[in-house]
Every structure is written in C-alpha cells, then in structure tokens.
Design a protein around this motif. Structure first.
Motif, PDB file in Angstrom:
ATOM      1  N   GLY A  12      14.366 -16.427 -86.803  1.00 44.25           N
ATOM      2  CA  GLY A  12      13.612 -15.194 -86.986  1.00 44.25           C
ATOM      3  C   GLY A  12      12.485 -15.407 -87.954  1.00 44.25           C
ATOM      4  N   THR A  13      11.685 -14.397 -88.146  1.00 44.16           N
ATOM      5  CA  THR A  13      10.529 -14.534 -89.028  1.00 44.16           C
ATOM      6  C   THR A  13      10.630 -13.588 -90.199  1.00 44.16           C
ATOM      7  N   GLY A  14      10.174 -14.040 -91.358  1.00 42.70           N
ATOM      8  CA  GLY A  14      10.117 -13.183 -92.529  1.00 42.70           C
ATOM      9  C   GLY A  14      11.487 -12.774 -93.027  1.00 42.70           C
ATOM     10  N   GLY A  15      11.488 -11.905 -94.019  1.00 42.38           N
ATOM     11  CA  GLY A  15      12.743 -11.417 -94.558  1.00 42.38           C
ATOM     12  C   GLY A  15      12.772  -9.921 -94.421  1.00 42.38           C
ATOM     13  N   TYR A  16      13.226  -9.267 -95.454  1.00 43.03           N
ATOM     14  CA  TYR A  16      13.207  -7.814 -95.441  1.00 43.03           C
ATOM     15  C   TYR A  16      11.772  -7.308 -95.298  1.00 43.03           C
ATOM     16  N   GLY A  17      11.619  -6.260 -94.537  1.00 39.82           N
ATOM     17  CA  GLY A  17      10.285  -5.679 -94.435  1.00 39.82           C
ATOM     18  C   GLY A  17       9.478  -6.225 -93.282  1.00 39.82           C
ATOM     19  N   MET A  18       9.560  -7.533 -93.074  1.00 34.15           N
ATOM     20  CA  MET A  18       8.789  -8.141 -91.996  1.00 34.15           C
ATOM     21  C   MET A  18       9.510  -8.004 -90.652  1.00 34.15           C
ATOM     22  N   ASN A  19      10.801  -8.112 -90.754  1.00 36.34           N
ATOM     23  CA  ASN A  19      11.571  -8.190 -89.506  1.00 36.34           C
ATOM     24  C   ASN A  19      12.017  -6.798 -89.065  1.00 36.34           C
ATOM     25  N   ASN A  20      11.064  -6.055 -88.547  1.00 39.88           N
ATOM     26  CA  ASN A  20      11.413  -4.701 -88.155  1.00 39.88           C
ATOM     27  C   ASN A  20      11.603  -4.557 -86.651  1.00 39.88           C
ATOM     28  N   LYS A  21      12.227  -5.528 -86.104  1.00 37.50           N
ATOM     29  CA  LYS A  21      12.574  -5.422 -84.701  1.00 37.50           C
ATOM     30  C   LYS A  21      13.884  -4.653 -84.560  1.00 37.50           C
ATOM     31  N   ALA A  22      14.043  -3.983 -83.478  1.00 36.97           N
ATOM     32  CA  ALA A  22      15.263  -3.211 -83.256  1.00 36.97           C
ATOM     33  C   ALA A  22      16.103  -3.844 -82.162  1.00 36.97           C
ATOM     34  N   ASP A  23      17.384  -3.892 -82.440  1.00 38.67           N
ATOM     35  CA  ASP A  23      18.289  -4.305 -81.366  1.00 38.67           C
ATOM     36  C   ASP A  23      18.252  -3.246 -80.279  1.00 38.67           C
ATOM     37  N   TYR A  24      18.527  -3.656 -79.090  1.00 39.56           N
ATOM     38  CA  TYR A  24      18.553  -2.656 -78.027  1.00 39.56           C
ATOM     39  C   TYR A  24      19.776  -2.833 -77.143  1.00 39.56           C
ATOM     40  N   VAL A  25      20.074  -1.767 -76.475  1.00 39.00           N
ATOM     41  CA  VAL A  25      21.265  -1.737 -75.629  1.00 39.00           C
ATOM     42  C   VAL A  25      20.828  -1.546 -74.191  1.00 39.00           C
ATOM     43  N   ILE A  26      21.322  -2.377 -73.318  1.00 42.22           N
ATOM     44  CA  ILE A  26      21.050  -2.196 -71.896  1.00 42.22           C
ATOM     45  C   ILE A  26      22.101  -1.238 -71.345  1.00 42.22           C
ATOM     46  N   CYS A  27      21.650  -0.093 -70.886  1.00 43.68           N
ATOM     47  CA  CYS A  27      22.577   0.924 -70.401  1.00 43.68           C
ATOM     48  C   CYS A  27      22.600   0.897 -68.878  1.00 43.68           C
ATOM     49  N   SER A  28      23.759   0.925 -68.333  1.00 43.48           N
ATOM     50  CA  SER A  28      23.850   0.955 -66.879  1.00 43.48           C
ATOM     51  C   SER A  28      24.338   2.329 -66.430  1.00 43.48           C
ATOM     52  N   ILE A  29      23.870   2.739 -65.298  1.00 39.71           N
ATOM     53  CA  ILE A  29      24.369   3.996 -64.753  1.00 39.71           C
ATOM     54  C   ILE A  29      25.492   3.685 -63.775  1.00 39.71           C
ATOM     55  N   PRO A  30      26.463   4.560 -63.705  1.00 37.49           N
ATOM     56  CA  PRO A  30      27.569   4.321 -62.775  1.00 37.49           C
ATOM     57  C   PRO A  30      27.072   4.315 -61.334  1.00 37.49           C
ATOM     58  N   ASP A  31      27.607   3.422 -60.556  1.00 30.68           N
ATOM     59  CA  ASP A  31      27.201   3.312 -59.159  1.00 30.68           C
ATOM     60  C   ASP A  31      28.330   3.752 -58.226  1.00 30.68           C
ATOM     61  N   HIS A  32      29.495   3.277 -58.529  1.00 31.43           N
ATOM     62  CA  HIS A  32      30.640   3.642 -57.696  1.00 31.43           C
ATOM     63  C   HIS A  32      31.907   3.496 -58.522  1.00 31.43           C
ATOM     64  N   VAL A  33      33.006   4.037 -58.042  1.00 33.32           N
ATOM     65  CA  VAL A  33      34.290   3.770 -58.673  1.00 33.32           C
ATOM     66  C   VAL A  33      35.153   3.010 -57.678  1.00 33.32           C
ATOM     67  N   ASN A  34      35.955   2.142 -58.224  1.00 29.60           N
ATOM     68  CA  ASN A  34      36.820   1.323 -57.386  1.00 29.60           C
ATOM     69  C   ASN A  34      38.258   1.806 -57.566  1.00 29.60           C
ATOM     70  N   VAL A  35      38.899   2.159 -56.464  1.00 25.60           N
ATOM     71  CA  VAL A  35      40.249   2.702 -56.517  1.00 25.60           C
ATOM     72  C   VAL A  35      41.152   1.906 -55.581  1.00 25.60           C
ATOM     73  N   THR A  36      42.321   1.558 -56.070  1.00 22.22           N
ATOM     74  CA  THR A  36      43.323   0.950 -55.200  1.00 22.22           C
ATOM     75  C   THR A  36      44.369   2.003 -54.861  1.00 22.22           C
ATOM     76  N   CYS A  37      44.570   2.222 -53.589  1.00 22.35           N
ATOM     77  CA  CYS A  37      45.519   3.230 -53.120  1.00 22.35           C
ATOM     78  C   CYS A  37      46.934   2.857 -53.553  1.00 22.35           C
ATOM     79  N   PRO A  38      47.653   3.777 -54.203  1.00 23.99           N
ATOM     80  CA  PRO A  38      49.029   3.477 -54.626  1.00 23.99           C
ATOM     81  C   PRO A  38      50.020   3.495 -53.470  1.00 23.99           C
ATOM     82  N   TYR A  39      49.593   3.994 -52.316  1.00 19.08           N
ATOM     83  CA  TYR A  39      50.504   4.081 -51.167  1.00 19.08           C
ATOM     84  C   TYR A  39      50.441   2.836 -50.290  1.00 19.08           C
TER      85      TYR A  39
END
Ligand SMILES: [Zn+2]
Length: 84
Positions: A12-39
């Motif tokens: 990384g570059t610099g120390g406090y103050g210089m390194n003002n990058k933010a972590d980010y989160v990749i969010c996924s939207i639900p597409d389908h649900v997977n179900v196994t029939c108990p019968y």
C-alpha cells in the motif's frame, strides 16, 4: 490479515491520512432457491422472484410457506434457510 500487518509489510501507499481507500463489498442478489424434496429427494431450483412474490420477505428467514415438488407434486414446507 490485520491492517497493521499490511503496513509493516510495506504493502500500500502512505500511512495514516494518505490511504483513504475504502474496502468494498460485492453484493449479490438472490437468483433462485434450491430445495430438495423430503418425500422423493428430487432437487430443484425455484425462481426467486416467483416465490418471493408469493411469500414476501419471510423468504429470507425461513419457515415462510411451501412450494410444490416438480416431481412428486407433494407440497414441500420450507424450513430453515441457508445462504450459498
Ligand atoms: Zn418430491
């Protein structure tokens, strides 16, 4: 790895103050649900939008309703949910 470790390794570059990058989160939207029939153990994917429109936000928490098995046509009560 903790942030202190990263700095001591010179990544990384610099120390406090210089390194003002933010972590980010990749969010996924639900597409389908997977179900196994108990019968009959038939495993199937159900379109998220379709069952969400039926069950609403309870779908995020489990025990929200039932779907029909494509194979044996039994009604499958949905229990606990897991995230993949
Ligand atoms: Zn079934």
């Amino acid at each position: 790895m903790k942030k202190q470790d990263v700095r001591s390794m010179g990544i990384g570059t610099g120390g406090y103050g210089m390194n003002n990058k933010a972590d980010y989160v990749i969010c996924s939207i639900p597409d389908h649900v997977n179900v196994t029939c108990p019968y009959c153990e038939w495993e199937d994917d159900y379109d998220w939008d379709e069952i969400y429109s039926k069950m609403g936000s309870g779908l995020y928490y489990g025990n929200c309703g039932s779907v029909e098995c494509e194979y044996c046509k039994q009604e499958i009560q949905l229990g606990e949910c897991e995230y993949d």
